[in-house]
Each structure stands twice: as C-alpha cells, then as structure tokens.
Write a protein that holds these residues in place. Structure first.
Motif, mmCIF file in Angstrom:
data_model
loop_
_atom_site.group_PDB
_atom_site.id
_atom_site.type_symbol
_atom_site.label_atom_id
_atom_site.label_comp_id
_atom_site.label_asym_id
_atom_site.label_seq_id
_atom_site.Cartn_x
_atom_site.Cartn_y
_atom_site.Cartn_z
ATOM 1 N N THR A 493 0.843 -1.194 0.000
ATOM 2 C CA THR A 493 0.000 0.000 0.000
ATOM 3 C C THR A 493 0.875 1.239 0.000
ATOM 4 O O THR A 493 2.037 1.172 0.402
ATOM 5 C CB THR A 493 -0.899 0.071 1.244
ATOM 6 O OG1 THR A 493 -0.061 0.311 2.375
ATOM 7 C CG2 THR A 493 -1.687 -1.227 1.442
ATOM 8 N N ALA A 494 0.245 2.343 -0.431
ATOM 9 C CA ALA A 494 0.967 3.625 -0.343
ATOM 10 C C ALA A 494 -0.059 4.732 -0.274
ATOM 11 O O ALA A 494 -1.001 4.783 -1.069
ATOM 12 C CB ALA A 494 1.880 3.841 -1.541
ATOM 13 N N MET A 495 0.077 5.622 0.729
ATOM 14 C CA MET A 495 -0.775 6.805 0.846
ATOM 15 C C MET A 495 0.106 8.013 0.526
ATOM 16 O O MET A 495 1.183 8.174 1.098
ATOM 17 C CB MET A 495 -1.315 6.932 2.270
ATOM 18 C CG MET A 495 -2.221 5.769 2.677
ATOM 19 S SD MET A 495 -2.602 5.844 4.444
ATOM 20 C CE MET A 495 -3.633 7.284 4.513
ATOM 21 N N MET A 496 -0.380 8.834 -0.441
ATOM 22 C CA MET A 496 0.453 9.975 -0.804
ATOM 23 C C MET A 496 -0.402 11.199 -1.094
ATOM 24 O O MET A 496 -1.558 11.061 -1.509
ATOM 25 C CB MET A 496 1.348 9.633 -1.986
ATOM 26 C CG MET A 496 0.662 8.876 -3.099
ATOM 27 S SD MET A 496 1.909 8.016 -4.119
ATOM 28 C CE MET A 496 0.900 7.403 -5.448
ATOM 29 N N ILE A 497 0.224 12.363 -0.857
ATOM 30 C CA ILE A 497 -0.540 13.617 -1.002
ATOM 31 C C ILE A 497 0.218 14.581 -1.899
ATOM 32 O O ILE A 497 1.454 14.528 -1.997
ATOM 33 C CB ILE A 497 -0.819 14.282 0.371
ATOM 34 C CG1 ILE A 497 0.516 14.577 1.104
ATOM 35 C CG2 ILE A 497 -1.695 13.359 1.215
ATOM 36 C CD1 ILE A 497 0.329 15.401 2.368
ATOM 37 N N ARG A 498 -0.551 15.453 -2.524
ATOM 38 C CA ARG A 498 0.065 16.562 -3.261
ATOM 39 C C ARG A 498 -0.980 17.669 -3.336
ATOM 40 O O ARG A 498 -2.179 17.391 -3.191
ATOM 41 C CB ARG A 498 0.540 16.135 -4.632
ATOM 42 C CG ARG A 498 -0.547 15.956 -5.666
ATOM 43 C CD ARG A 498 0.042 15.623 -7.046
ATOM 44 N NE ARG A 498 -1.056 15.465 -8.007
ATOM 45 C CZ ARG A 498 -0.908 14.848 -9.182
ATOM 46 N NH1 ARG A 498 0.247 14.299 -9.544
ATOM 47 N NH2 ARG A 498 -1.946 14.766 -10.011
ATOM 48 N N PRO A 499 -0.569 18.927 -3.566
ATOM 49 C CA PRO A 499 -1.557 20.011 -3.611
ATOM 50 C C PRO A 499 -2.652 19.716 -4.616
ATOM 51 O O PRO A 499 -2.389 19.160 -5.695
ATOM 52 C CB PRO A 499 -0.723 21.205 -4.048
ATOM 53 C CG PRO A 499 0.647 20.901 -3.542
ATOM 54 C CD PRO A 499 0.799 19.426 -3.679
ATOM 55 N N SER A 500 -3.892 20.111 -4.255
ATOM 56 C CA SER A 500 -5.043 19.795 -5.105
ATOM 57 C C SER A 500 -4.923 20.454 -6.460
ATOM 58 O O SER A 500 -5.404 19.935 -7.468
ATOM 59 C CB SER A 500 -6.350 20.274 -4.422
ATOM 60 O OG SER A 500 -6.460 19.631 -3.176
ATOM 61 N N ASP A 501 -4.257 21.645 -6.514
ATOM 62 C CA ASP A 501 -4.169 22.370 -7.772
ATOM 63 C C ASP A 501 -2.907 22.007 -8.562
ATOM 64 O O ASP A 501 -2.468 22.778 -9.418
ATOM 65 C CB ASP A 501 -4.201 23.878 -7.507
ATOM 66 C CG ASP A 501 -3.092 24.301 -6.549
ATOM 67 O OD1 ASP A 501 -2.327 23.397 -6.074
ATOM 68 O OD2 ASP A 501 -2.960 25.500 -6.241
ATOM 69 N N PHE A 502 -2.280 20.880 -8.281
ATOM 70 C CA PHE A 502 -1.053 20.490 -8.987
ATOM 71 C C PHE A 502 -1.302 20.292 -10.478
ATOM 72 O O PHE A 502 -2.276 19.629 -10.841
ATOM 73 C CB PHE A 502 -0.487 19.203 -8.348
ATOM 74 C CG PHE A 502 0.804 18.745 -8.972
ATOM 75 C CD1 PHE A 502 2.024 19.350 -8.631
ATOM 76 C CD2 PHE A 502 0.809 17.734 -9.921
ATOM 77 C CE1 PHE A 502 3.198 18.924 -9.211
ATOM 78 C CE2 PHE A 502 1.977 17.321 -10.513
ATOM 79 C CZ PHE A 502 3.179 17.913 -10.160
#
Ligand SMILES: *[C@@H]1O[C@H](CO)[C@@H](O)[C@H](O)[C@H]1NC(C)=O
Ligand SMILES: *[C@@H]1O[C@H](CO)[C@@H](O)[C@H](O)[C@H]1NC(C)=O
Ligand SMILES: *[C@@H]1O[C@H](CO)[C@@H](O)[C@H](O)[C@H]1NC(C)=O
Ligand SMILES: *[C@@H]1O[C@H](CO)[C@@H](O)[C@H](O)[C@H]1NC(C)=O
Ligand SMILES: *[C@@H]1O[C@H](CO)[C@@H](O)[C@H](O)[C@H]1NC(C)=O
Ligand SMILES: *[C@@H]1O[C@H](CO)[C@@H](O)[C@H](O)[C@H]1NC(C)=O
Ligand SMILES: *[C@@H]1O[C@H](CO)[C@@H](O)[C@H](O)[C@H]1NC(C)=O
Ligand SMILES: [Ca+2]
Length: 502
Positions: A493-502
């Motif tokens: 598994t992997a949980m990852m985030i980035r800015p919504s407006d990327f």
C-alpha cells in the motif's frame, strides 16, 4: 863694475876683477843649481880683474805654481773637478820638464862659458877687455833672451793655473752655497720628519687604543658567535624534530588526502545516484513538498529533503514522481512487512520507519502540511494477484493533535471500490494507547496499528503484514474493504498527497 839693467828685471853686474868663477866649479856647484838656488837667480863669473854677475828674473812667480798646485790639491781633496786638476798637473809637469830643460840648457851654457873662459884665459893677455866684454855681453844677452821667454811661458802657465784655480774656487763656493741650501732644506725636512714622527706616535697610540677596543669587541663577538652557534644548534635540532613531525604530518596528510578523495568519490557517486533517482537530494534546495521538487525539474522518484511548514530542519520524505503525473509526497507505505506498525500515539505522531522503504510520515507533519495548503490524497494498493487499484480524494486534511488528528476527506474517485473505504468526515486517530474510536471496544487493539477507526470501520492499512498464503481471513491484516473484502490482507500500500491544484 858696470851694471846693465835688461828687461824683465834682469840685471847684469859686471865688475872688473880677477877672472874667477864663484860657485861654478866642483860638484857642490851643481847641487846649488837646484830650484832653491835658482830663486836667487845670481850667477857670478870672475874673469881676471872683471867679475860678471847675472841676475835672472825672480823665480817666486814661477815658484807660486807649486804652491797654487798645493792649494789646488787641497781643493781637490774636498771637491775635485778631476779633468781640470789633471790638466793642472799635466801643466805643472810640463812646466817642470821645461825648467829641467832650462836648467840643462843653463848647465850647457855654463859649460860652454867655462870652456870659453879657459880658452880666453890662454889669450887673455893678448885680447883687450873690450873683446871679452863684448863676447860676454853677447852670451849674457842670449841667455837673458832665453830666460825671458821661459819666464813669459811660466807666467802664462801661472795665469792659466790661477784661472783654473779661481774657477774651481767659484765652483767650490757655488757648491758650498748649494750645500748650505741643501743643509737648510735638510733641517726643514728633519723638523718635518720630527713633526711627522710626533704625529705618528700619536696615531700609533690611537691605533693601539683602537686595536685594544677591537680586540675587546672581537672577544665579545666571539662569545656572541659561540652563543649564536649554540642557539643555531638547538634550533637545528628543533628544526629537525619539526621536519620529522612534518614528514609524519605529510604522510598523515596524504592519508587524509586519500580519505578526502574517497569521500569526494563517494559524494560523486551519491550525486550520480540522486540524478538516477535512487539517492538523496542535497539539502541546499528548499522544497516544502515533492510537488515543488517536481516542478523544479526533479522527475525521478526517491527520497528528498523537504522543509515542511515553518520547521527549520529538513525532513526526509519519499517522492513518487511517476504515479499520475508525479509530485506525490508519501505519507505511508507498506511493501514487505519489514517495519513493525504496532506503535504508540507518540510514534504515530512523530512518524517511524524508513522513507526509502516501509514508513509512517507522522501525524504532526501531515497536519502541518495539510494546514499550509489544500492537498489531495491518493491511496495506491496492490493485492497478491498483482492488481494495483487506487483511491483518490480531491481534498485531504488532518486536524491538530488536540483534535486527535481528525480526518477530513472530499471528492472520492478511483478504482479501489465504488465507495470510499475511509469514513469521510471527522474520524479521530486511535492507537493502542489512545482510544478515540466510535466503538465501545478498542479498535486499535483488535485490528492492530494506528488508524482512523470509526466503529472499527472498513479499512486499516496499518494492520499486520501477512505474507502471501497467509493473507486470507485475517481481520487484523492490511484491509481495504471495497477492494478485496474485510479479511484479505494486501501485499503493498501507499498513501500519498500533493496540492489539489497540482
Ligand atoms: C827639452 O829639450 C829637448 C831638447 O833639448 C826638447 O826635445 C824637449 O822638447 C824639451 N822639453 C821641453 C818641455 O821644452
Ligand atoms: C878680439 O880678439 C880676437 C882674437 O882672439 C881677434 O881676432 C879680434 O879681432 C878681436 N876683436 C877686436 C874688436 O879687437
Ligand atoms: C780664464 O780663461 C778663460 C779662457 O780660457 C777666460 O775666458 C776667462 O776670462 C779667464 N778667467 C779669468 C778669471 O781670468
Ligand atoms: C598521524 O600520525 C600519528 C602519529 O603522529 C598517528 O598516531 C596517526 O594514526 C596518524 N594518522 C593518520 C591518518 O595516518
Ligand atoms: C525527466 O526530466 C528530464 C529533463 O529534466 C527529461 O529529459 C525526462 O524525459 C523526464 N523524465 C520523465 C519520466 O518525465
Ligand atoms: C510553527 O507554526 C505553528 C503554527 O502554524 C506554531 O504553533 C509553531 O509553534 C511553529 N513552530 C515553530 C518552530 O516556529
Ligand atoms: C523491504 O523493502 C525495502 C525497500 O524496498 C528493502 O529495503 C528491504 O530490504 C525489504 N525488507 C525485506 C525483509 O524484504
Ligand atoms: Ca473505543
């Protein structure tokens, strides 16, 4: 008796007496006719009753020559002009011979007269006195003439000698004058010399003083030199010691240089590794998340340093630069069960594990990140059959620790189920030591790990990692209900985030 005066003071006295010659007969007469006798210059001839007396010119003048010659000799003793004195001597000799000749001549004359008289004596009675007188007169005249000539010659010689002598005297005088001059000069020179000697002695004294001073100085200098030599020796030994140390240090230095080179080489390899996506980015690039790094041109997945929020120290995070356009900052990853996820509240707060492998970024960091801007969440899943679905949330936010890192999600989409397996609004985070779930039980103890448990809920990606073959019917495994059901434990598994407006 008649007296006849002839030139040159010659006087002829004739007396009529018995004819006899006084001093003209016998050897004694000869001896009387030497120079001393001639000085008188008297010759008497007695002839019968007549006597003839011849007075020859005074011989003192002629005699002066030897006297002058003597004085010349005296001069000669002091300062002889040799040529002239020789000349005088020759002259005198000549004169003497002339006199001798004269004398001889006179002797001859005498002889002749005597013979004549003897002959006359024979005929004396026959001849008158006049005849005899005339003869005698003739003889006397001849004699006188010859004598006068001789005297004249003598006078000339005398004058010459006198001239010579006077010249010599003049020269002598000149000589004495020059001698006087020389004497004066000598005196002056002598006084000068004495002055110079005085000066010399003064100078000598000074020189002696200086010499003694110099000797003292030399002694001092020698001592100084010895001292300096000693110093030089000690310094030389010190220098040698230093050189030895320097050699050791330089060998050390070369060793250090080798180490430095090795380090540089490893740094270079590390940089290369970074550029190929497996290494760690250098700290001088400040990114607040992986999206920024991606936008800065880093499109290779790997561990990066990022500066989250207002934190001064960087955090190591894994950046997924490939999935769905990249720029993802990993919050959680399970791969092979190498990291234990049975952790406390604090551990889940601060994060644990290896960013390059299995890890939990940490609730506090996730809270900080999602506080600064709006983030999207992507959950990547893989089962043991190789399926790799995902769940996407347009908006993902965590509350602070005071609010138990409560979870907020909006805008679900994805392939891991038509519905979200995560409760969307306001589920608190629970660990085995922090029961914040909506169950009377303690979900974290039952399902293990730390998670946003509801009444235990439909998912738990921090459950126990079960390997293949052991992953079925496991309630406390890695669960995503809308993908593989309530009891299937996933492989990664992997949980990852980035800015919504990327
Ligand atoms: C002396 O007399 C001889 C001859 O009688 C002559 O030859 C000679 O030159 C004379 N000497 C001098 C110095 O007159
Ligand atoms: C002098 O005497 C000589 C002889 O002895 C004679 O021949 C001559 O004539 C005389 N002279 C005179 C002047 O008498
Ligand atoms: C000495 O003789 C020279 C010539 O021989 C003459 O000129 C000079 O005047 C003479 N000196 C004296 C003092 O007579
Ligand atoms: C440097 O030299 C010292 C001895 O002076 C030695 O103890 C040390 O190990 C050396 N270090 C290196 C890196 O060679
Ligand atoms: C990554 O970026 C480089 C240029 O920086 C580019 O050449 C390369 O194609 C990119 N790779 C990917 C997978 O986008
Ligand atoms: C960072 O900012 C938060 C508020 O956003 C503040 O509470 C915290 O003290 C700050 N930390 C530092 C190290 O400045
Ligand atoms: C698990 O995966 C990580 C990263 O892929 C790796 O570094 C690690 O060695 C693995 N551990 C095991 C036990 O396989
Ligand atoms: Ca509970």
């Amino acid at each position: 008796m008649r007296k006849i005066l002839l030139g040159w003071g010659l006087m002829l006295t004739a007396g009529v007496m018995g004819a006899s010659v006084v001093g003209a007969s016998g050897g004694g007469g000869r001896g009387q006719r030497r120079r001393g006798e001639k000085r008188r210059g008297l010759h008497r001839v007695q002839h019968g009753h007549c006597s003839y007396t011849f007075i020859l010119p005074e011989m003192e003048r002629c005699q002066a020559s030897p006297v002058q010659y003597g004085s010349t000799n005296m001069v000669q003793r002091d300062k002889p002009p040799p040529a002239e004195s020789d000349w005088s001597a020759q002259k005198l000799q000549h004169l003497e011979t002339a006199m001798e000749n004269n004398t001889q001549w006179l002797q001859k004359l005498e002889k002749y007269i005597q013979e004549n008289i003897k002959m006359e004596m024979v005929h004396i009675q026959d001849h008158p006195v006049h005849n005899q007188t005339a003869t005698m007169l003739e003889i006397g005249t001849n004699l006188l003439t010859q004598t006068a000539e001789q005297t004249h010659k003598l006078n000339v010689v005398e004058a010459k000698v006198m001239n010579q002598t006077s010249r010599i005297e003049i020269k002598l005088l000149e000589n004495s004058l020059s001698t006087n001059k020389l004497e004066k000069e000598l005196l002056v020179q002598t006084s000068k010399i004495t002055k110079l000697q005085d000066k010399n002695s003064h100078l000598e004294n000074k020189v002696q003083v200086l010499e003694s001073q110099q000797r003292d100085e030399l002694e001092d200098m020698r001592e100084e030199k010895n001292r300096l030599q000693g110093l030089v020796r000690t310094q030389t030994t010190a220098i040698e010691a230093l050189e030895r140390q320097l050699r050791v240090a330089s060998t050390n230095n070369s060793a250090l240089q080798r180490q430095h080179q090795q380090l540089m080489e490893s740094v270079h390899t590390l940089i290369n590794m970074v550029s190929t996506g497996t290494g760690i980015l250098l700290r001088d690039q400040r990114f607040c998340d992986c999206a920024e790094a991606y936008k800065a041109g880093h499109n290779i997945s790997g561990v990066y340093y990022i500066y989250i929020s207002n934190m001064t120290e960087p955090t190591q995070v894994f950046c997924d630069m490939e999935t769905s356009g990249g720029g993802w900052t990993l919050v959680q990853r399970r791969v092979n069960g190498s990291v234990d996820f049975q952790r406390t509240w604090k551990e889940y707060k601060m994060g644990f594990g290896d960013p390059a492998g299995e890890h939990w970024l940490g609730n506090e960091l996730a809270f900080q990140m999602t506080s600064q801007t709006q983030y999207a969440l992507r959950v990547e899943l893989r089962d043991w059959e190789g399926n790799t679905p995902y769940s996407h949330y347009d908006k993902f936010q965590l509350a602070s620790e005071k609010q138990q890192y409560r979870l907020f999600l909006w805008g679900y989409s994805g392939t891991a189920g038509e519905q979200s397996s995560l409760v969307s609004h306001g589920t608190s985070f629970s660990t085995r030591d922090a029961d914040n779930d909506n169950c009377l039980c303690k979900c974290a103890l039952m399902l293990t790990g730390g998670w946003w448990f509801d009444a235990c809920g439909l998912s738990n990606l921090n459950g126990i990692y079960y390997t293949v073959g052991h992953n079925i019917r496991k309630l406390n495994g890695i669960k995503w209900h809308h993908f593989r059901g309530p009891s299937y434990s996933l492989s990664s598994t992997a949980m990852m985030i980035r800015p919504s407006d990327f």
